[in-house]
Design an enzyme around this catalytic site. Structure first.
Site, PDB file in Angstrom:
ATOM      1  N   LEU A 146       0.941  -1.169  -0.071  1.00 50.14           N
ATOM      2  CA  LEU A 146      -0.118   0.131   0.188  1.00 50.14           C
ATOM      3  C   LEU A 146       1.068   1.158  -0.092  1.00 50.14           C
ATOM      4  CD1 LEU A 146      -2.209  -1.189   3.054  1.00 50.14           C
ATOM      5  CD2 LEU A 146      -2.664  -1.495   0.563  1.00 50.14           C
ATOM      6  N   ARG A 147       0.650   2.312  -0.906  1.00 45.40           N
ATOM      7  CA  ARG A 147       1.319   3.492  -0.973  1.00 45.40           C
ATOM      8  C   ARG A 147       0.543   4.523   0.045  1.00 45.40           C
ATOM      9  NH1 ARG A 147       0.829   4.628  -6.747  1.00 45.40           N
ATOM     10  NH2 ARG A 147      -1.186   3.316  -6.246  1.00 45.40           N
ATOM     11  N   ASN A 204      10.295  -3.140  -2.271  1.00 45.18           N
ATOM     12  CA  ASN A 204      10.457  -1.545  -1.773  1.00 45.18           C
ATOM     13  C   ASN A 204      12.016  -1.286  -2.074  1.00 45.18           C
ATOM     14  OD1 ASN A 204       8.016  -1.043  -0.798  1.00 45.18           O
ATOM     15  ND2 ASN A 204       8.508  -1.303   1.376  1.00 45.18           N
ATOM     16  N   LEU A 246       9.889   7.351 -11.682  1.00 46.26           N
ATOM     17  CA  LEU A 246      11.025   8.053 -12.045  1.00 46.26           C
ATOM     18  C   LEU A 246      10.902   9.643 -11.902  1.00 46.26           C
ATOM     19  CD1 LEU A 246      11.711   6.135 -15.333  1.00 46.26           C
ATOM     20  CD2 LEU A 246      13.121   6.164 -13.216  1.00 46.26           C
ATOM     21  N   CYS A 256       8.926   3.457   4.922  1.00 46.60           N
ATOM     22  CA  CYS A 256       9.108   2.150   4.190  1.00 46.60           C
ATOM     23  C   CYS A 256      10.300   1.986   3.272  1.00 46.60           C
ATOM     24  CB  CYS A 256       7.892   1.809   3.245  1.00 46.60           C
ATOM     25  SG  CYS A 256       6.350   1.944   4.295  1.00 46.60           S
ATOM     26  N   LYS A 316       5.492  12.768   1.093  1.00 49.15           N
ATOM     27  CA  LYS A 316       4.992  12.965   0.013  1.00 49.15           C
ATOM     28  C   LYS A 316       3.626  13.428   0.083  1.00 49.15           C
ATOM     29  CE  LYS A 316       2.659   8.952  -1.024  1.00 49.15           C
ATOM     30  NZ  LYS A 316       2.706   7.273  -1.389  1.00 49.15           N
ATOM     31  N   ARG A 323       7.283  10.816   8.931  1.00 43.65           N
ATOM     32  CA  ARG A 323       8.596  10.083   9.344  1.00 43.65           C
ATOM     33  C   ARG A 323       9.512   9.937   8.243  1.00 43.65           C
ATOM     34  NH1 ARG A 323       5.273   4.712  10.869  1.00 43.65           N
ATOM     35  NH2 ARG A 323       3.892   5.786   9.160  1.00 43.65           N
TER      36      ARG A 323
HETATM   37  C1  UGA Z   1       5.920   2.372  -0.083  1.00 44.97           C
HETATM   38  C2  UGA Z   1       5.713   1.397  -1.385  1.00 44.97           C
HETATM   39  O1  UGA Z   1       5.476   2.245  -2.600  1.00 44.97           O
HETATM   40  C3  UGA Z   1       4.418   0.594  -1.140  1.00 44.97           C
HETATM   41  O2  UGA Z   1       4.320  -0.215  -2.278  1.00 44.97           O
HETATM   42  C4  UGA Z   1       4.826  -0.396   0.102  1.00 44.97           C
HETATM   43  O3  UGA Z   1       3.583  -1.043   0.574  1.00 44.97           O
HETATM   44  C5  UGA Z   1       4.877   0.638   1.110  1.00 44.97           C
HETATM   45  O4  UGA Z   1       6.029   1.506   1.053  1.00 44.97           O
HETATM   46  C6  UGA Z   1       5.083   0.050   2.399  1.00 44.97           C
HETATM   47  O5  UGA Z   1       6.156  -0.869   2.564  1.00 44.97           O
HETATM   48  O6  UGA Z   1       4.228   0.112   3.231  1.00 44.97           O
HETATM   49  P1  UGA Z   1       4.947   4.801   0.580  1.00 44.97           P
HETATM   50  O7  UGA Z   1       6.041   4.678   1.470  1.00 44.97           O
HETATM   51  O8  UGA Z   1       3.609   5.059   1.055  1.00 44.97           O
HETATM   52  O9  UGA Z   1       4.810   3.109  -0.236  1.00 44.97           O
HETATM   53  O10 UGA Z   1       5.488   5.700  -0.646  1.00 44.97           O
HETATM   54  P2  UGA Z   1       5.807   5.785  -2.057  1.00 44.97           P
HETATM   55  O11 UGA Z   1       4.697   6.128  -3.011  1.00 44.97           O
HETATM   56  O12 UGA Z   1       6.402   4.580  -2.388  1.00 44.97           O
HETATM   57  O13 UGA Z   1       6.812   7.050  -2.016  1.00 44.97           O
HETATM   58  C7  UGA Z   1       7.973   6.866  -1.075  1.00 44.97           C
HETATM   59  C8  UGA Z   1       8.754   8.347  -1.297  1.00 44.97           C
HETATM   60  O14 UGA Z   1       9.088   8.305  -2.833  1.00 44.97           O
HETATM   61  C9  UGA Z   1       8.012   9.744  -1.384  1.00 44.97           C
HETATM   62  O15 UGA Z   1       8.915  10.648  -0.536  1.00 44.97           O
HETATM   63  C10 UGA Z   1       7.648  10.171  -2.222  1.00 44.97           C
HETATM   64  O16 UGA Z   1       7.691  11.396  -2.592  1.00 44.97           O
HETATM   65  C11 UGA Z   1       8.739   9.651  -3.429  1.00 44.97           C
HETATM   66  N1  UGA Z   1       8.709   9.319  -4.631  1.00 44.97           N
HETATM   67  C12 UGA Z   1       7.810   8.376  -5.220  1.00 44.97           C
HETATM   68  C13 UGA Z   1       9.214  10.173  -5.800  1.00 44.97           C
HETATM   69  O17 UGA Z   1      10.144  11.137  -5.310  1.00 44.97           O
HETATM   70  N2  UGA Z   1       9.309   9.852  -6.990  1.00 44.97           N
HETATM   71  C14 UGA Z   1       8.396   8.920  -7.661  1.00 44.97           C
HETATM   72  O18 UGA Z   1       8.479   8.995  -8.781  1.00 44.97           O
HETATM   73  C15 UGA Z   1       7.717   8.353  -6.603  1.00 44.97           C
END
Ligand code: UGA
Length: 442
Positions: A146-147, A204, A246, A256, A316, A323
């Site tokens: 889950l995101r 992840n 990307l 996570c 995000k 966190r």
């Molecule tokens: C992440 C994973 O995407 C989920 O699949 C997983 O289930 C979850 O961890 C977990 O282990 O519980 P999450 O931490 O909610 O989800 O957030 P993400 O959407 O993965 O974003 C993580 C970070 O990457 C944020 O700081 C976001 O802003 C950044 N990000 C994401 C970018 O800078 N660019 C992108 O293209 C995507």
């Protein structure tokens, strides 16, 4: 329908509870923290997550979701969704999980299936089953993907469902799990415990690698006058690479991805395996955040500025979670360098003093930005695009905007008078010397 108890009303537990209730199940969500429990008793979800409040209210009203301090005496399925945070030694702290399992002993003894949804680093499920005396045939894992910000949508429409089992799982219980997951219309991978752990950890970690690489390429684009989006979109058009994850930034955060890099690196280390790529991705991520902070400091110093405003504190958009937020690392660096820092985030009303001593969290973007020498975009909240930028810039001492998320439109910003630059594109030449002294004469 099956009687389901979900332990833990954090991001994973609450989303799982509401999602299962929406699928027609009757769910009791159990939470020990009064801070979370009390608002839920009043009908209010304690976290910011799209669609969760509406789903929670509807499920409670329909009698399909109950909130409790203790688990009901009987349940068919026990979903464990408690935190497994990484401790100082890079190991998962399993205290909450083993504590919950201890409390659930009566339910476990009546034959319920135990489904661990908490993130389990490699090797931990086997150990927990052994050390906590769990019946292996009735103990399953079900890692979540889950995101935050779109967690309920991800729960209801998963890309895949993973079920980890012991050597000889109870076939009837496994069938019950299939009954629950089949309506989600996603492939179900029934695998061993270690496979399930590795799938979650590697998924992840791979996303984190992809981001660290995208951010590194964005930094390279800056140096050579290339444009990061133009480059990465074309790179991602190759189906072997894919366009998602990307989007460059000044670093990624959350509870996570950074943690998973640590757990994967530690899992390797414990077996004498050096995890070169994983370790490098984690180091690169911190370096990107520090590089951004240094960039802000350089711009401030060149303009003898002392006040910085940050738009965004959450790791995000779409969440109130700070966190391991890259924004906070930047805040701490700026505060340590002697700058005055204010910040606004639509979902974050306060930040623990210990996290960023001296940070002023404002009630509005206008209040955070007024009088600042520079504003940095640190979380990709879409509403920041719709701010009255002309008015905000007029209220600043210097109209400098540094966009760490490539959120704003450069032409529109420059049209309203912003001295605008962003990560992943060459910055305009500096007016003053690159390393003029800061506000406290470093
Ligand atoms: C992440 C994973 O995407 C989920 O699949 C997983 O289930 C979850 O961890 C977990 O282990 O519980 P999450 O931490 O909610 O989800 O957030 P993400 O959407 O993965 O974003 C993580 C970070 O990457 C944020 O700081 C976001 O802003 C950044 N990000 C994401 C970018 O800078 N660019 C992108 O293209 C995507």
């Amino acid at each position: 329908m099956l009687g389901i108890t979900v332990i833990g009303a954090g991001y994973v537990g609450l989303v799982t509870s509401v999602g299962l209730a929406q699928r027609g199940h009757t769910v009791t969500v159990v939470e020990v923290s009064e801070r979370r429990l009390e608002p839920m008793r009043q009908g209010v979800v304690p976290i910011h997550e799209a669609g969760l409040q509406e789903g929670f209210t509807a499920a409670v009203d329909a009698g399909r979701l109950m909130v409790a301090r203790e688990a009901p005496a009987s349940a068919d399925l026990l979903f464990l969704c408690v935190g497994t945070p990484i401790n100082d030694r890079g190991h998962a702290d399993l205290a909450a999980l083993t504590g919950a399992l201890r409390d659930l002993r009566p339910q476990i003894d009546t034959g319920a299936a135990i489904i661990i949804r908490s993130t389990m680093p490699l090797g931990t499920t086997d150990r927990v089953v052994r050390e906590d005396g769990l019946p292996e045939s009735r103990t399953f894992t079900n890692p979540e993907f889950l995101r935050q910000g779109s967690a309920l949508g991800d729960f209801l429409a998963p890309s895949r469902v993973v079920v980890g089992t012991g050597r000889s799982p109870d076939s009837e219980l496994l069938e019950r799990l299939r009954t629950i997951f089949e309506p989600f219309a996603a492939p179900i991978h029934v695998v061993g415990y270690a496979d399930a752990e590795a799938i979650k950890n590697a998924s992840n970690a791979f996303l984190a690698l992809k981001l660290s690489f995208a951010n590194e390429i964005a930094a390279l684009c800056e140096c050579y006058g290339a444009d990061a989006d133009t480059v990465l979109q074309a790179v991602g058009a190759d189906p072997r690479i894919g366009p998602l994850f990307l989007r460059p930034s000044f670093g990624f955060g959350g509870s996570c991805l950074p943690k998973e890099l640590q757990t994967v690196a530690m899992a390797g280390l414990e077996r004498g395996l050096e995890m070169h790529v994983t370790v490098a991705a984690a180091e690169a991520n911190l370096a990107h955040q520090d590089r951004f902070a240094a960039r802000l400091e350089r711009r401030l110093a060149a303009n003898t500025g002392t006040r910085v405003a940050l738009l965004g504190l959450a790791f995000k958009a779409g969440t109130d979670d700070t966190r391991t937020s890259p924004a906070l690392r930047v805040v701490r660096r700026l505060l340590a360098a002697g700058y005055e820092v204010s910040a606004f985030d639509p979902a974050v009303r306060q930040v623990a003093v210990s996290e960023a001593p001296g940070l002023r969290v404002s009630e509005s973007a206008a209040a955070a930005v007024a009088g600042a020498d520079l504003v940095a975009i640190t979380t990709e909240w879409p509403e920041f695009r719709d701010l009255d930028w002309a008015a905000l810039l007029r209220s600043m001492r210097k109209p400098i905007v540094v966009d760490g998320r490539r959120l704003l439109d450069p032409a529109a910003m420059r049209a309203v008078g912003a001295d605008y630059e962003r990560i992943g594109s060459a910055p305009p030449p500096l007016a003053g010397p690159e390393s003029a002294p800061g506000p406290i004469g470093r």
